[in-house]
Design a protein around this motif. Sequence first.
Motif, short mmCIF file in Angstrom:
data_model
loop_
_atom_site.label_atom_id
_atom_site.label_comp_id
_atom_site.label_asym_id
_atom_site.label_seq_id
_atom_site.Cartn_x
_atom_site.Cartn_y
_atom_site.Cartn_z
N SER A 21 15.39 13.32 -2.03
CA SER A 21 14.27 12.63 -2.66
C SER A 21 13.38 12.03 -1.58
CB SER A 21 14.78 11.51 -3.59
OG SER A 21 13.71 10.73 -4.10
N ARG A 22 12.12 11.81 -1.92
CA ARG A 22 11.24 11.08 -1.02
C ARG A 22 11.44 9.57 -1.16
NH1 ARG A 22 7.01 13.25 1.64
NH2 ARG A 22 5.86 11.30 1.46
N TYR A 58 -7.93 0.69 16.01
CA TYR A 58 -6.55 0.20 15.85
C TYR A 58 -6.31 -0.15 14.38
CZ TYR A 58 -2.63 -3.13 16.09
OH TYR A 58 -1.44 -3.80 15.87
N LEU A 59 -5.18 0.33 13.83
CA LEU A 59 -4.83 0.04 12.44
C LEU A 59 -3.34 -0.25 12.35
CD1 LEU A 59 -5.53 -0.05 9.40
CD2 LEU A 59 -5.10 2.42 9.32
N ASP A 60 -3.00 -1.37 11.72
CA ASP A 60 -1.60 -1.77 11.52
C ASP A 60 -1.26 -1.66 10.04
OD1 ASP A 60 0.91 -2.83 11.45
OD2 ASP A 60 0.42 -4.67 12.55
N LEU A 61 -0.45 -0.66 9.69
CA LEU A 61 0.00 -0.46 8.31
C LEU A 61 1.51 -0.67 8.20
CD1 LEU A 61 -2.05 2.68 7.23
CD2 LEU A 61 -2.16 0.43 6.18
N SER A 62 2.11 -1.37 9.15
CA SER A 62 3.55 -1.59 9.11
C SER A 62 3.95 -2.44 7.91
CB SER A 62 4.02 -2.25 10.41
OG SER A 62 3.32 -3.46 10.64
N ASP A 63 5.22 -2.25 7.49
CA ASP A 63 5.79 -3.02 6.38
C ASP A 63 4.98 -2.87 5.10
OD1 ASP A 63 7.48 -4.64 4.99
OD2 ASP A 63 6.73 -6.52 5.82
N ASN A 64 4.66 -1.62 4.75
CA ASN A 64 4.04 -1.30 3.47
C ASN A 64 4.94 -0.32 2.73
OD1 ASN A 64 1.09 -2.33 2.82
ND2 ASN A 64 1.19 -2.13 5.05
N GLN A 65 4.38 0.40 1.79
CA GLN A 65 5.13 1.40 1.04
C GLN A 65 4.41 2.75 1.08
OE1 GLN A 65 5.92 -0.18 -2.90
NE2 GLN A 65 6.28 -2.22 -2.07
N MET A 66 3.84 3.06 2.24
CA MET A 66 3.01 4.24 2.39
C MET A 66 3.77 5.51 2.07
SD MET A 66 -0.11 3.43 3.21
CE MET A 66 -0.72 4.98 3.87
N GLU A 67 3.11 6.38 1.31
CA GLU A 67 3.65 7.68 0.97
C GLU A 67 2.68 8.80 1.32
OE1 GLU A 67 5.34 8.16 -2.93
OE2 GLU A 67 5.81 6.03 -3.08
N ASP A 68 1.42 8.63 0.97
CA ASP A 68 0.42 9.68 1.16
C ASP A 68 -0.37 9.42 2.44
OD1 ASP A 68 -1.40 11.69 1.02
OD2 ASP A 68 -2.30 11.07 -0.88
N LEU A 120 0.83 -1.21 0.00
CA LEU A 120 0.00 0.00 0.00
C LEU A 120 0.86 1.25 0.00
CD1 LEU A 120 -2.59 -1.17 2.67
CD2 LEU A 120 -3.03 -0.90 0.23
N GLN A 121 0.63 2.13 -0.96
CA GLN A 121 1.27 3.44 -0.97
C GLN A 121 0.33 4.50 -0.38
OE1 GLN A 121 2.24 3.56 -5.23
NE2 GLN A 121 4.39 3.40 -4.67
N ALA A 122 -0.94 4.17 -0.29
CA ALA A 122 -1.95 5.06 0.28
C ALA A 122 -3.17 4.21 0.59
CB ALA A 122 -2.32 6.18 -0.70
N LEU A 123 -4.11 4.78 1.32
CA LEU A 123 -5.40 4.15 1.52
C LEU A 123 -6.41 4.82 0.59
CD1 LEU A 123 -5.86 3.60 5.38
CD2 LEU A 123 -5.19 1.95 3.63
N PRO A 124 -7.46 4.11 0.19
CA PRO A 124 -8.49 4.77 -0.63
C PRO A 124 -9.15 5.88 0.17
CG PRO A 124 -9.20 2.58 0.08
CD PRO A 124 -7.76 2.69 0.44
N MET A 162 3.03 2.21 11.90
CA MET A 162 3.52 2.58 10.56
C MET A 162 4.99 2.21 10.40
SD MET A 162 1.19 4.22 8.63
CE MET A 162 1.99 5.46 7.65
N GLU A 163 5.49 1.28 11.18
CA GLU A 163 6.90 0.92 11.10
C GLU A 163 7.21 0.25 9.76
OE1 GLU A 163 7.65 -0.12 15.78
OE2 GLU A 163 6.33 -1.38 14.58
N ASP A 164 8.48 0.36 9.34
CA ASP A 164 8.96 -0.26 8.10
C ASP A 164 8.22 0.27 6.87
OD1 ASP A 164 10.93 -1.82 9.28
OD2 ASP A 164 9.50 -3.39 9.79
N ASN A 165 7.87 1.54 6.89
CA ASN A 165 7.42 2.25 5.69
C ASN A 165 8.52 3.25 5.35
OD1 ASN A 165 4.34 1.75 4.84
ND2 ASN A 165 4.54 1.49 7.06
N LEU A 166 9.38 2.87 4.38
CA LEU A 166 10.61 3.60 4.17
C LEU A 166 10.40 5.05 3.75
CD1 LEU A 166 12.82 0.93 2.39
CD2 LEU A 166 12.65 1.49 4.80
N TYR A 167 9.25 5.35 3.14
CA TYR A 167 9.06 6.68 2.60
C TYR A 167 8.36 7.62 3.56
CZ TYR A 167 10.00 3.78 -1.46
OH TYR A 167 10.56 2.88 -2.33
N ILE A 168 8.04 7.14 4.76
CA ILE A 168 7.40 8.00 5.75
C ILE A 168 8.46 8.87 6.42
CG2 ILE A 168 6.11 8.04 7.92
CD1 ILE A 168 4.47 7.26 5.48
#
Length: 747
Positions: free
Chosen positions: A480-481, A73-83, A59-63, A98-104
Amino acid sequence: MEKITEKLLLEKGSPKTNKLEQIKTLNLSRLGLKAQDLPVRLLSSLQSLERWDLSGNRLQALPKNLKLPALRYLDLSDNQMEDVTTLESLSSLEELKMEDNLYITVSDNYKLMVLLPKLRIYNGKDVSANAHHLRGNYSEVLRTRIIALWEKSFALPDPITAEKLSTLETNFVNTARQQIKFGPSSVTDFTKWKVEIIAKEFLRSLTEPKKEPEISESIDKKDNCEISTPTKRKKTTSELDTNINLTPRKKLCTDPPASPVKDSPRKSSLRLKPLTQTSNIRMSPCKTSQPPSTPTRGQKRTETPRRASKVLQTKEDGAQIKQKEDVNKKDSKATKLQRDTDMLPTVTSCSKTQPVCLKPLHVLQCHSKQDNSEDFSTQLWACAFQPLPDSTGGGGGSRLVATCGGDSLCVIDCETGMVMKKYKVHGEEFFSLAWSTVLMSRGGGASAQHCSILAAGGKRGLVKLIHPRNNVAYGEFRASRKSLSVLRFNHQQGNFLFTGSYDNKIVMWDIGGVDSQYNFKVAQLLVLEISATPLHICLPPTSPGAHVLTACEDGLHCFNTQLSANNTTKSRSKEMEITFPIYEKEDKDHDYHTIDGLSFLTDDIVASKSYMHGSIYLWSWTRTKAQRPDKKSMTVCAVVLAELQWANTEIPYLALNTCPGQAYIVCGDDKGRLWTYHVTNLQKNSFQMGKPILPTEVLEWPAPVRKGLSQVEGPSINSVAMDPELHYLVALSDKNMVIVWKREESS
């Protein structure tokens, strides 16, 4: 990836029920999901959902407009979240991972605190205490400054029209974003984002007075949910720099200041010996870090780059590279590739040199994670010798080499094997580094002096600037982001830095000099749009300000980088693509477009390779550049002078390097060997003879051993470097070993 259906939600949810409205817990982890795979209408039926696990997806974002009123409670760790702004609709969230989202970034963390008014636990930490402080002053300070700017420089139009208001809003918001600054530089993006929100709301309050109380309430509500980021990420730039300035290492020690004496690298158990020699090969304590599943190991750009916690084996990575889209081939097969019929020119300055004899001297594990002597998994990515000062001919600088890998960067004395300096940045993974010389002003009327600096960057997209002589990491800036893959300075103008990143861009920066207090300014000069990740950047030795060559996953590209007053545009498209004879042999199983080795041997001769080819091409830069590119494909055929035999391997990104002063080319392989080529003169028509030229010598892996343990098998050699006089050769492996070879003088 499974399609999200009502049946799947009922299977993955609990308690077990036949109604979506009754599900309270949902586990959709590790399904390879992207934002477009999450159906908003179906998911919004989960009106009782309280806990949702989306970890380990893509996931780079949620809809947007996802309505889950009971979600706590929401676990978004180890994704590719940007937005992160796409989480705004989840206003009832109390705990977020939100751990392990490199672009955060730090700024993204601040945005989350603003967007989620009930958030209390972030990445497992209770942020309530810090929230009280931020809720009371950050936005209020910004609001005060925005009002002051309005009163000083702006006024409502008379008469008020929609067109004039639109123009006014644009000018006011842009001016506010540029002029209003608050907080550390690490949260500049957040400050600008927040300024824009408050400025727009303030302007609406002037044109819609009846709604002012509502607007103020809205601002207060957002202010109240601003919470500081975890301690390790909320520091200012200066604080971060101070924390990674470590005492110079006079031994092989890599432990943090509080490390116990028992971890000293002088322990016999941490020394390695090559089986072929009796002299000690020493290793410093190790830090564990798993081989990252990174774009530099062949991963697609849609995947998370070089994440240390998620391992992909090299064979799997190589297979990924073969799956590149055919569009990357750029119609190269349609063009007949040129083979030069002339003799390779003698390398004049080296025509009298003789092949050198290199012997292994040290094997170091100075990048180990947590000083773990069993760490043979941290991958090392880049090394470079400190350039000699222009004013002296001494050899002092040529024995110092910088290396990077994992979360650290080291400066090593090749003769003694001592780690002289070490810099660690928690959460970083360094992929590239580069040396340069800039001016340092001393104040008080004293003339500026030259100082040697290091730039390093990696997965966080930040360039760290370091003055090793004074042991100071004096600054950083965001390039860069996305993660940074390569850095390169202009050797004739040391303040010009090129950065390549995983968003398929190369950016040229002016980092200026520094003053006695280490203040500096950075300006963006050019942006080069490319079609794949840049792996290497080379500047022609005689005209580094005119062109840049970039080796990418889809080929070798050339850009014009000349700066002039007449050309004010910062964006440039490629001038041409350089193609090679091996492209003619491509098929569905063999794609030779990934150029993973590139370096100038002389002012004209370039060495380059594609990992699947098994050979290294030597070709003429001036003759190749002189050709007119094909109008449709913008390709020119490399004027190949010779072909050097190299290893047969499917392991990518084993970088070659050159030593022009000694006419040497060196490239490692996937078995720990170093293929060396002493190139002073070649026979006429050597390329047309059909047989690649054999290496001068293949240096075998020294097979180091630790006391009481078996020998370490030959690893992949990711990078090599030589000092200008080839007294030392340094090779970096994917098994956390720095191997130093020393030249033995012939008797």
